[in-house]
Design a protein around this motif. Structure first.
Motif, mmCIF file in Angstrom:
data_model
loop_
_atom_site.group_PDB
_atom_site.id
_atom_site.type_symbol
_atom_site.label_atom_id
_atom_site.label_comp_id
_atom_site.label_asym_id
_atom_site.label_seq_id
_atom_site.Cartn_x
_atom_site.Cartn_y
_atom_site.Cartn_z
ATOM 1 N N UNK A 7 10.687 7.006 3.953
ATOM 2 C CA UNK A 7 9.332 7.393 4.330
ATOM 3 C C UNK A 7 9.087 8.873 4.121
ATOM 4 N N UNK A 8 10.111 9.587 3.660
ATOM 5 C CA UNK A 8 10.008 11.019 3.406
ATOM 6 C C UNK A 8 9.519 11.327 2.003
ATOM 7 N N UNK A 9 9.283 12.589 1.772
ATOM 8 C CA UNK A 9 8.703 13.047 0.513
ATOM 9 C C UNK A 9 9.617 12.779 -0.684
ATOM 10 N N UNK A 10 10.911 13.078 -0.530
ATOM 11 C CA UNK A 10 11.837 12.966 -1.662
ATOM 12 C C UNK A 10 11.946 11.525 -2.171
ATOM 13 N N UNK A 11 12.259 10.602 -1.279
ATOM 14 C CA UNK A 11 12.450 9.218 -1.722
ATOM 15 C C UNK A 11 11.141 8.581 -2.175
ATOM 16 N N UNK A 12 10.023 9.007 -1.584
ATOM 17 C CA UNK A 12 8.725 8.487 -2.028
ATOM 18 C C UNK A 12 8.426 8.964 -3.440
ATOM 19 N N UNK A 13 8.717 10.227 -3.715
ATOM 20 C CA UNK A 13 8.507 10.754 -5.064
ATOM 21 C C UNK A 13 9.369 10.009 -6.073
ATOM 22 N N UNK A 14 10.607 9.725 -5.724
ATOM 23 C CA UNK A 14 11.480 8.956 -6.620
ATOM 24 C C UNK A 14 10.838 7.606 -6.939
ATOM 25 N N UNK A 41 10.288 4.187 9.422
ATOM 26 C CA UNK A 41 10.029 2.836 8.924
ATOM 27 C C UNK A 41 8.526 2.554 8.852
ATOM 28 N N UNK A 42 7.820 2.941 9.899
ATOM 29 C CA UNK A 42 6.372 2.748 9.929
ATOM 30 C C UNK A 42 5.715 3.498 8.774
ATOM 31 N N UNK A 43 6.116 4.747 8.590
ATOM 32 C CA UNK A 43 5.562 5.568 7.505
ATOM 33 C C UNK A 43 5.933 5.005 6.143
ATOM 34 N N UNK A 44 7.173 4.582 6.017
ATOM 35 C CA UNK A 44 7.660 4.024 4.749
ATOM 36 C C UNK A 44 6.794 2.846 4.303
ATOM 37 N N UNK A 45 6.518 1.937 5.220
ATOM 38 C CA UNK A 45 5.689 0.782 4.890
ATOM 39 C C UNK A 45 4.270 1.200 4.501
ATOM 40 N N UNK A 46 3.696 2.131 5.266
ATOM 41 C CA UNK A 46 2.329 2.578 5.001
ATOM 42 C C UNK A 46 2.214 3.285 3.655
ATOM 43 N N UNK A 47 3.142 4.193 3.391
ATOM 44 C CA UNK A 47 3.095 4.970 2.151
ATOM 45 C C UNK A 47 3.302 4.068 0.936
ATOM 46 N N UNK A 48 4.244 3.133 1.032
ATOM 47 C CA UNK A 48 4.476 2.227 -0.098
ATOM 48 C C UNK A 48 3.250 1.353 -0.364
ATOM 49 N N UNK A 51 0.464 3.584 -1.964
ATOM 50 C CA UNK A 51 0.747 3.971 -3.348
ATOM 51 C C UNK A 51 0.968 2.765 -4.254
ATOM 52 N N UNK A 52 0.843 1.569 -3.692
ATOM 53 C CA UNK A 52 1.035 0.316 -4.433
ATOM 54 C C UNK A 52 2.431 0.231 -5.045
ATOM 55 N N UNK A 53 3.426 0.656 -4.255
ATOM 56 C CA UNK A 53 4.826 0.532 -4.647
ATOM 57 C C UNK A 53 5.369 -0.772 -4.067
ATOM 58 N N UNK A 54 6.518 -1.183 -4.536
ATOM 59 C CA UNK A 54 7.140 -2.408 -4.024
ATOM 60 C C UNK A 54 7.340 -2.305 -2.516
ATOM 61 N N UNK A 55 7.244 -3.439 -1.854
ATOM 62 C CA UNK A 55 7.402 -3.479 -0.398
ATOM 63 C C UNK A 55 8.850 -3.204 -0.015
ATOM 64 N N UNK A 167 0.744 11.628 -0.200
ATOM 65 C CA UNK A 167 0.435 12.179 1.127
ATOM 66 C C UNK A 167 0.933 11.219 2.202
ATOM 67 N N UNK A 168 0.967 11.696 3.440
ATOM 68 C CA UNK A 168 1.277 10.830 4.571
ATOM 69 C C UNK A 168 2.737 10.512 4.781
ATOM 70 N N UNK A 169 3.664 11.240 4.125
ATOM 71 C CA UNK A 169 5.090 10.983 4.327
ATOM 72 C C UNK A 169 5.547 11.597 5.648
ATOM 73 N N UNK A 170 6.770 11.258 6.059
ATOM 74 C CA UNK A 170 7.310 11.742 7.335
ATOM 75 C C UNK A 170 8.772 12.112 7.132
#
Length: 195
Positions: A7-14, A41-48, A51-55, A167-170
């Motif tokens: 749910x953080x910036x680094x892994x979301x960018x990847x 976990x909450x942020x991870x689900x929301x951000x994915x 951004x229309x990334x895989x669940x 945006x919206x990462x944690x």
């Protein structure tokens, strides 16, 4: 590819970069008993979803943090000074690789930044190389460990993430609804500047 996500910036960018390259990802969130697991976990689900990334899939290994104490898992230790969680990244790579084995993926990615910004031994190139070798022996199959941000500083990640509209990462280790401003995740820019 299995993408280890928090749910953080680094892994979301990847995940965004992989998506742009047309790679199919299997995002895996690991609850290792960290204070911030629920918010992450909450942020991870929301951000994915945004951004229309895989669940993402969640794996509950919270017992690890109940036994292996650090500032990230225990209220009795300092979240900043005692942030090193022994074995955490090795656990991540082992679990990510076994998940990759199960879903038929040949790579896993972890959002480690350039080695010169590493604070702990399990963030360095030597660790990644040896872990990859051990995993190959253990699984009798090569699962490559990718570190797509290995040439990036945190400032580089922030700029690219802004360019990509992320945006919206944690990333706070404390796990509150607002970042604490004092943990290593919150202070990474200061560490990078030597502060």
């Amino acid at each position: 590819m299995v993408n280890l996500v928090s749910g953080g910036l680094d892994s979301t960018l990847v995940g965004v970069l992989a998506h742009e390259e047309g790679l199919h990802t299997h995002p895996l969130f690991i609850d290792y008993g960290q204070h911030s697991a629920e918010m992450e976990w909450e942020t991870c689900q929301q951000v994915h979803a945004h951004l229309e990334l895989s669940t993402p899939v969640k794996m509950d290994l919270s017992g690890f943090g109940r036994v292996i104490h650090s500032g990230l898992t225990s209220d009795e230790l300092n979240v900043k000074e005692d942030a090193f969680t022994p074995g955490r990244n090795l656990l991540f790579l082992l679990v990510g690789s076994t998940y990759a084995y199960q879903v038929g993926a040949s790579n896993i990615s972890i959002g480690l930044l350039a080695e010169r910004f590493s604070l702990f031994p399990d963030q360095r190139n030597e660790f990644i190389e040896k872990a990859e070798s051990a995993i190959e022996v253990a699984l009798s199959r090569r699962i490559r460990v990718l570190t797509p941000l290995a040439e990036f500083s945190k400032a580089d990640v922030l700029k690219l993430a802004q360019d990509k509209g992320i945006t919206g990462t944690y990333s706070c280790h404390v796990g509150g609804s607002e970042p604490c401003g004092n943990c290593i995740a919150c202070l990474e820019f200061d560490f990078e500047k030597g502060g």
